[in-house]
Each structure stands twice: as structure tokens, then as C-alpha cells.
Design an enzyme around this catalytic site. Sequence first.
Site, PDB file in Angstrom:
ATOM      1  N   LEU A 208      84.677  19.286   2.995  1.00 42.67           N
ATOM      2  CA  LEU A 208      85.391  18.148   2.402  1.00 42.67           C
ATOM      3  C   LEU A 208      85.014  16.876   3.134  1.00 42.67           C
ATOM      4  O   LEU A 208      84.986  16.863   4.367  1.00 42.67           O
ATOM      5  CB  LEU A 208      86.909  18.326   2.523  1.00 42.67           C
ATOM      6  CG  LEU A 208      87.589  19.434   1.717  1.00 42.67           C
ATOM      7  CD1 LEU A 208      89.037  19.554   2.174  1.00 42.67           C
ATOM      8  CD2 LEU A 208      87.520  19.133   0.231  1.00 42.67           C
ATOM      9  N   HIS A 209      84.736  15.806   2.385  1.00 45.24           N
ATOM     10  CA  HIS A 209      84.475  14.537   3.055  1.00 45.24           C
ATOM     11  C   HIS A 209      84.748  13.319   2.188  1.00 45.24           C
ATOM     12  O   HIS A 209      84.829  12.203   2.695  1.00 45.24           O
ATOM     13  CB  HIS A 209      83.015  14.469   3.534  1.00 45.24           C
ATOM     14  CG  HIS A 209      82.034  14.261   2.422  1.00 45.24           C
ATOM     15  ND1 HIS A 209      81.647  15.269   1.580  1.00 45.24           N
ATOM     16  CD2 HIS A 209      81.380  13.148   2.009  1.00 45.24           C
ATOM     17  CE1 HIS A 209      80.776  14.800   0.704  1.00 45.24           C
ATOM     18  NE2 HIS A 209      80.601  13.525   0.935  1.00 45.24           N
ATOM     19  N   ARG A 210      84.925  13.491   0.884  1.00 43.45           N
ATOM     20  CA  ARG A 210      85.031  12.323   0.002  1.00 43.45           C
ATOM     21  C   ARG A 210      86.369  11.603   0.199  1.00 43.45           C
ATOM     22  O   ARG A 210      87.417  12.227   0.293  1.00 43.45           O
ATOM     23  CB  ARG A 210      84.860  12.724  -1.461  1.00 43.45           C
ATOM     24  CG  ARG A 210      83.443  13.171  -1.770  1.00 43.45           C
ATOM     25  CD  ARG A 210      83.179  13.387  -3.244  1.00 43.45           C
ATOM     26  NE  ARG A 210      81.797  13.801  -3.415  1.00 43.45           N
ATOM     27  CZ  ARG A 210      80.754  12.972  -3.515  1.00 43.45           C
ATOM     28  NH1 ARG A 210      80.962  11.672  -3.504  1.00 43.45           N
ATOM     29  NH2 ARG A 210      79.532  13.437  -3.644  1.00 43.45           N
ATOM     30  N   ARG A 243      85.071  12.409   9.543  1.00 42.04           N
ATOM     31  CA  ARG A 243      86.035  11.602   8.773  1.00 42.04           C
ATOM     32  C   ARG A 243      87.243  12.446   8.387  1.00 42.04           C
ATOM     33  O   ARG A 243      88.393  12.021   8.507  1.00 42.04           O
ATOM     34  CB  ARG A 243      85.349  11.047   7.522  1.00 42.04           C
ATOM     35  CG  ARG A 243      86.270  10.247   6.616  1.00 42.04           C
ATOM     36  CD  ARG A 243      85.641  10.033   5.244  1.00 42.04           C
ATOM     37  NE  ARG A 243      86.405   9.077   4.472  1.00 42.04           N
ATOM     38  CZ  ARG A 243      86.123   7.791   4.382  1.00 42.04           C
ATOM     39  NH1 ARG A 243      85.093   7.294   5.022  1.00 42.04           N
ATOM     40  NH2 ARG A 243      86.877   6.988   3.654  1.00 42.04           N
ATOM     41  N   ASP A 287      83.496  19.331  -1.970  1.00 44.88           N
ATOM     42  CA  ASP A 287      83.395  18.127  -2.797  1.00 44.88           C
ATOM     43  C   ASP A 287      81.994  17.526  -2.659  1.00 44.88           C
ATOM     44  O   ASP A 287      81.752  16.375  -3.001  1.00 44.88           O
ATOM     45  CB  ASP A 287      84.479  17.110  -2.453  1.00 44.88           C
ATOM     46  CG  ASP A 287      84.469  16.647  -0.994  1.00 44.88           C
ATOM     47  OD1 ASP A 287      83.498  16.950  -0.282  1.00 44.88           O
ATOM     48  OD2 ASP A 287      85.436  15.977  -0.577  1.00 44.88           O
TER      49      ASP A 287
END
Length: 374
Positions: A208-210, A243, A287
Site C-alpha cells: 500500500l502506498h497511494r 509513507r 494498490d
Amino acid sequence: MTQPLKVHLIAAARPNFMKVAPLYHVLRRAEWCAPLLVHTGQHYDHNMSGAFLAELGLPAPDYHLGVGSGSHAEQTAGVMVAYEKICLAERPDWTIVVGDVNSTLACSLVAAKLLIPIVHLEAGLRSNDRTMPEEINRIVTDRLADLLWTPSPDGDENLLNEGVPAEKIDRIGNIMIDSFELQRGQIEALAVAEGLGLEAGNYSVVTLHRPSNVDRRDTLGTIVDALLDLAGRLPVVFPIHPRTKARLAEFGLLEKLLGHPAVTLAEPQPYNAFMSLVMNARLIVTDSGGLQEETSYLGIPCLTLRENTERPVTVTEGTNRLVKANQLSAEVQAILAGKGKAGRRPDLWDGHAAERAAESLRRHAMARAAAAQP
């Protein structure tokens, strides 16, 4: 062509080099071509080392622009200034840009204004979401490109609908599959899951990073709850993006994951190690863009936490399904019950895209040279 074509291959970060590597090797073997690697340095990455390039069989970049981080405008402008100097000093015959990062757009703008023909590798992808900076980069680059290499029929259709002449479009397939096959022996030898005490085919991988998933506490909290539910059914390996880790800590959610015995939080993995985890997983939650493609190639169910995708062929033909966070548990249950989405490998996702790309470049370069003759 009496002299070998001087061709610039533009890369800004690790994923770009992964896609450039197969093409570099094919072009390097061709007598008619002299490929040169241009690393813009848009993304600083401590893993971007000589060892990483050697792993791909690549030499040190011929040019390193060293642009570094900054806003979208700063990066784009910095790459333009630096790349223009190279082109004016040692003009290439063709410039090949990859994907949808700021460097792709910047080098395309420079080449177009200097009348250097441009090839776009991974052309025609569209999410139809202009809130994504990558979508703007894709659209503008495709308008400037002289030759557009698409990975799938939807790419061809998008370009034709936007008025790109059919003779500029060559569908070559998905070059990231070439990258995987290039590395497959090293990937299989790693057995990363075994080193984590996991059984092949009996764990899940999460990435996940968005911002749309990780920057709001309510959204990220819903995803974390779904991942904890998943971990109750199947062990979870979560290579965690910096992030995402920062947001989890900020929102008080990190401890929930750390406290679950079936959740393994790991550092971001090098490509080979990460793909070793992926190819032995039961299912993937992500994602990311690239993982949608790799899972479709490998036949692994993929649940993508996004409203849209620039790779719709992974949904229409592959193993990918777009889901919301509140749908995740039901989709996982269906997969584990043997009712997950069955898919197939899209056409031309076969490990030979680089060969088709090289032949396309040779053919178009010869036609262009012939047209320039008096």
C-alpha cells in the site's frame, strides 16, 4: 543506416531500469544500434547501486543527470534543463522514454523541441483519472511520441480514439514480463518466504502506498481492519512503504498490525526478493500498478484497492479485481473458498516484448531514413 543508431534509454528510478534492461540487452546485441543509458536521478533510492545494475546485467549509466527530488514542476524543469544539454552536446538519433514519471514527460518535451524522434514504451495506458499526475504525463507523452509501443489492445484503442495515427502504434506486449523472466532464476533461488517461516502457497502479500488509501485515518483504518481479518485466515507479509508506515504511526494504527502474530511487517524489498514472495503467495492485496500485471502473468489472485486502473486488461483478462476496503474480507473469503476470479495471460505477455520492440524500432528508423533521402 550506415552508422549504428545512437539511442537514449531514459530511466528515472528502479522500476524504469527493470523495464529498460531487457530492451537494452536486445539492442546491445544489434549491429545497427548503439543504446545509451540515461539515468535522470529523479528518485533517490539507496538500492540504486552498482550491485542492482549488475543484477540486471546493466553497465553504469552513460549519463547521470542527478536531478533529485522536488515538486512536480521542479523535477520536470530540472530534467529538461539537464537533458537538453546532453542532447545539444551529443545528439541522439532516437529517445526512448518509459512509463509515466515526470522524467518521461520532461525528456519527451526536450526531444520534441529538438526534433529528435521519440518512442514511448508502455504507451496508451489510461486510468481516465486526471487527479493522478501520472495520467497527465501519459497523455502528453503519447501526444509527442513518434512511435508508441503498447502492452495490450486497450492501449491501441485509447490512442486511436485520441487521434494517434495507426501507423505510429506497435503493440509489443508487456516488457515487465521480460524483466521477470530475465530474473526468474535468481528469484526462484532466493526462497524468501521459507526464510520467514512461511509455507509456499499459504500466505498473502500486501503493498500500500497511494495517498487515497493511506492519507486519511478513516480509510486507512478500514483497510487495517480488513488486513487483520485477512491475517486471521491467512498469514500476511506486508513490505511497508515509508509513507504508509508514517501514516500508520500517526493515526495510531501501527501497533494493531505489529501486535498480530500472523502479520509480518518487512522493509521494502529489492525486486528479486519481492518477486520471490509474490510468486509463492496465495493472493495479493495492493494498490500498485505493476503488481496487477505480474499477478495476471503468474495466475495469482490480485485484489487492487483502487477505484480505477490504467491496466484494465488485468481485470478483463487477468486475475485482478478492483475492490473497496469494505469489500476486501468478502473477496478474500471467496478466493480461499476456491471461488476467486480465474484469469489468463493477455496476448503477447510472453517474455519477448523487447525483441518485438527492437524490430519495431529498426523498421521505423529505416523508414524514416528512407523518407529523408532526396
